[in-house]
Write an enzyme that holds these catalytic residues in place. Structure first.
Site, PDB file in Angstrom:
ATOM      1  N   TYR A  59      34.819  36.902  31.283  1.00  0.00           N
ATOM      2  CA  TYR A  59      36.065  36.272  30.840  1.00  0.00           C
ATOM      3  C   TYR A  59      35.748  35.178  29.820  1.00  0.00           C
ATOM      4  O   TYR A  59      35.087  34.186  30.134  1.00  0.00           O
ATOM      5  CB  TYR A  59      36.820  35.645  32.015  1.00  0.00           C
ATOM      6  CG  TYR A  59      37.251  36.605  33.099  1.00  0.00           C
ATOM      7  CD1 TYR A  59      37.377  37.970  32.870  1.00  0.00           C
ATOM      8  CD2 TYR A  59      37.550  36.140  34.375  1.00  0.00           C
ATOM      9  CE1 TYR A  59      37.775  38.841  33.872  1.00  0.00           C
ATOM     10  CE2 TYR A  59      37.956  37.001  35.393  1.00  0.00           C
ATOM     11  CZ  TYR A  59      38.058  38.343  35.134  1.00  0.00           C
ATOM     12  OH  TYR A  59      38.445  39.201  36.128  1.00  0.00           O
ATOM     13  N   HIS A 128      31.538  43.828  39.162  1.00  0.00           N
ATOM     14  CA  HIS A 128      32.837  43.919  38.490  1.00  0.00           C
ATOM     15  C   HIS A 128      33.264  45.366  38.234  1.00  0.00           C
ATOM     16  O   HIS A 128      34.420  45.737  38.456  1.00  0.00           O
ATOM     17  CB  HIS A 128      32.759  43.151  37.161  1.00  0.00           C
ATOM     18  CG  HIS A 128      34.071  42.695  36.638  1.00  0.00           C
ATOM     19  ND1 HIS A 128      34.192  41.776  35.625  1.00  0.00           N
ATOM     20  CD2 HIS A 128      35.343  43.020  36.962  1.00  0.00           C
ATOM     21  CE1 HIS A 128      35.456  41.548  35.354  1.00  0.00           C
ATOM     22  NE2 HIS A 128      36.182  42.306  36.148  1.00  0.00           N
ATOM     23  N   PRO A 208      48.535  41.219  40.822  1.00  0.00           N
ATOM     24  CA  PRO A 208      49.492  41.507  41.896  1.00  0.00           C
ATOM     25  C   PRO A 208      50.949  41.492  41.461  1.00  0.00           C
ATOM     26  O   PRO A 208      51.815  41.939  42.213  1.00  0.00           O
ATOM     27  CB  PRO A 208      49.220  40.394  42.915  1.00  0.00           C
ATOM     28  CG  PRO A 208      48.721  39.253  42.085  1.00  0.00           C
ATOM     29  CD  PRO A 208      47.903  39.900  41.000  1.00  0.00           C
ATOM     30  N   ARG A 211      50.628  42.357  35.788  1.00  0.00           N
ATOM     31  CA  ARG A 211      50.335  41.659  34.522  1.00  0.00           C
ATOM     32  C   ARG A 211      51.569  40.954  33.975  1.00  0.00           C
ATOM     33  O   ARG A 211      51.802  40.915  32.772  1.00  0.00           O
ATOM     34  CB  ARG A 211      49.752  42.628  33.493  1.00  0.00           C
ATOM     35  CG  ARG A 211      48.423  43.215  33.938  1.00  0.00           C
ATOM     36  CD  ARG A 211      47.806  44.149  32.910  1.00  0.00           C
ATOM     37  NE  ARG A 211      46.533  44.623  33.436  1.00  0.00           N
ATOM     38  CZ  ARG A 211      46.404  45.659  34.283  1.00  0.00           C
ATOM     39  NH1 ARG A 211      47.486  46.317  34.660  1.00  0.00           N
ATOM     40  NH2 ARG A 211      45.237  46.019  34.740  1.00  0.00           N
ATOM     41  N   GLY A 212      52.334  40.413  34.892  1.00  0.00           N
ATOM     42  CA  GLY A 212      53.496  39.629  34.499  1.00  0.00           C
ATOM     43  C   GLY A 212      54.798  40.388  34.469  1.00  0.00           C
ATOM     44  O   GLY A 212      55.870  39.777  34.442  1.00  0.00           O
TER      45      GLY A 212
END
Length: 333
Positions: A59, A128, A208, A211-212
């Site tokens: 990230y 990951h 969750p 993604r908005g």
């Protein structure tokens, strides 16, 4: 905040964690973002009782780990369960992404993460993504050495199938599985989630709230910044976005009936799927952090859960989770 035990023998964590990815990349970052993100982290830890912080070495090309490390001053390190990940390597010149799980790389990656975070150990260390060319037993064996060396306390995997999860757990106890899970993405319910429960592995849903999308705040692509990665996401493409927003409208109607917001309902629904789930909604805004955290106190009735299921049926979301060019390599389920 309410708390849960992550896995059968893992750490006690807040029922809702905090995903830190968007603080450094993918969702548009401005010069003012860092200060606001530090404020979000401090509010989460100091005032709201959030204890699970989630980052990864990829990230922001390591910048997110540095940011999280800077936020853990003033005695905050001992208040959190710090999770990070290795496995997606980004070429420093071309930014080409490759998946590396070989033992040599794992040893190098953990030391780099410890340095960026400014800590002497990582509480939860995830693989990951998986490279199928490397036996998972080799990778987990190398991760287990990190536990014995005191660099890592618990092990996790992300986006693996049931077979891989079982093989990994046979080498060393896996405490947590991180997978995408929401009203819009329920793939893990068929095999992965039952396997995790059989083995006593906690599940950490990322993205969750789709993604908005499930927040109800996104109504068109025009509202997204030019560098927002969602502009290239299939679920945000023109035809798919329109179909998905109709589902969000249905969820909003249920939210209004219950006196909550759509995002709170989406998170409360996830929490109601089992005490072994610890979602990690991400945000870099305090007002959204407060809204998300309030979902931990919502107790949905059977009737309300049924209404939510009817509003957003299993498999109703339009579009794939990732674009073919995203570099997010995942095992098939």
């Amino acid at each position: 905040m309410k708390y849960r035990i992550l896995g059968s023998d893992g750490p006690r964590v807040s029922a809702l964690g905090l995903g830190c990815m968007g603080m450094s990349e993918f969702y548009s970052v401005t010069p003012e973002s860092e200060a606001e993100s530090i404020s979000v982290l401090h509010r989460a830890i100091d005032d709201l009782g959030v204890t699970l912080l989630d980052t990864a070495d990829m990230y922001g090309r390591g910048e997110n780990e540095k940011l999280v490390g800077r936020a853990l001053t003033g005695g905050r390190r001992d208040k959190v369960v710090l999770a990070t990940k290795f496995g997606i390597h980004r070429d420093p010149e071309t930014d080409e992404r490759t998946v590396r799980n070989d033992p040599e790389y794992i040893g190098t990656a953990v030391d780099a993460s410890l340095s960026r975070l400014g800590v002497d150990h990582i509480d939860l260390y995830y693989m990951h993504r998986r490279n199928p060319d490397v036996p998972v037993e080799e990778s987990v064996g190398a991760m287990a050495e990190l536990v014995r060396a005191g660099k890592v306390r618990y092990l996790g995997l992300s986006e693996v199938n049931a077979e891989t999860l079982r093989a990994a757990h046979a080498v060393h106890p896996i405490t947590a599985l991180q997978s995408e899970y929401s009203l819009f993405t329920r793939d893990i319910e068929a095999e992965v989630l039952p396997t995790a429960r059989e083995l006593g592995i906690g599940v950490v849903p990322y993205s969750p709230v789709g993604r908005g999308l499930l927040t109800g705040a996104i109504t068109s692509l025009e509202g997204l910044a030019p560098d927002d990665f969602r502009r290239d996401n299939p679920r945000f493409s023109d035809g798919n976005l329109e179909a998905n927003l109709k589902l969000v409208a249905e969820l909003r109607a249920v939210a209004e009936e219950t006196g909550h917001t759509p995002v709170q309902l989406a998170l409360a629904w996830l929490l109601a799927q089992g005490p072994d789930l610890v979602p990690i909604p991400g945000t870099k805004r305090i007002k959204y952090l407060d809204e998300n955290s309030a979902a931990a106190d919502i107790e949905l009735t059977a009737g309300q859960l049924a209404r939510i299921e009817a509003a957003v049926p299993h498999g109703a979301a339009s579009g794939e989770r990732y674009s073919p060019t995203s570099g997010q390599r995942m095992e098939s389920r």
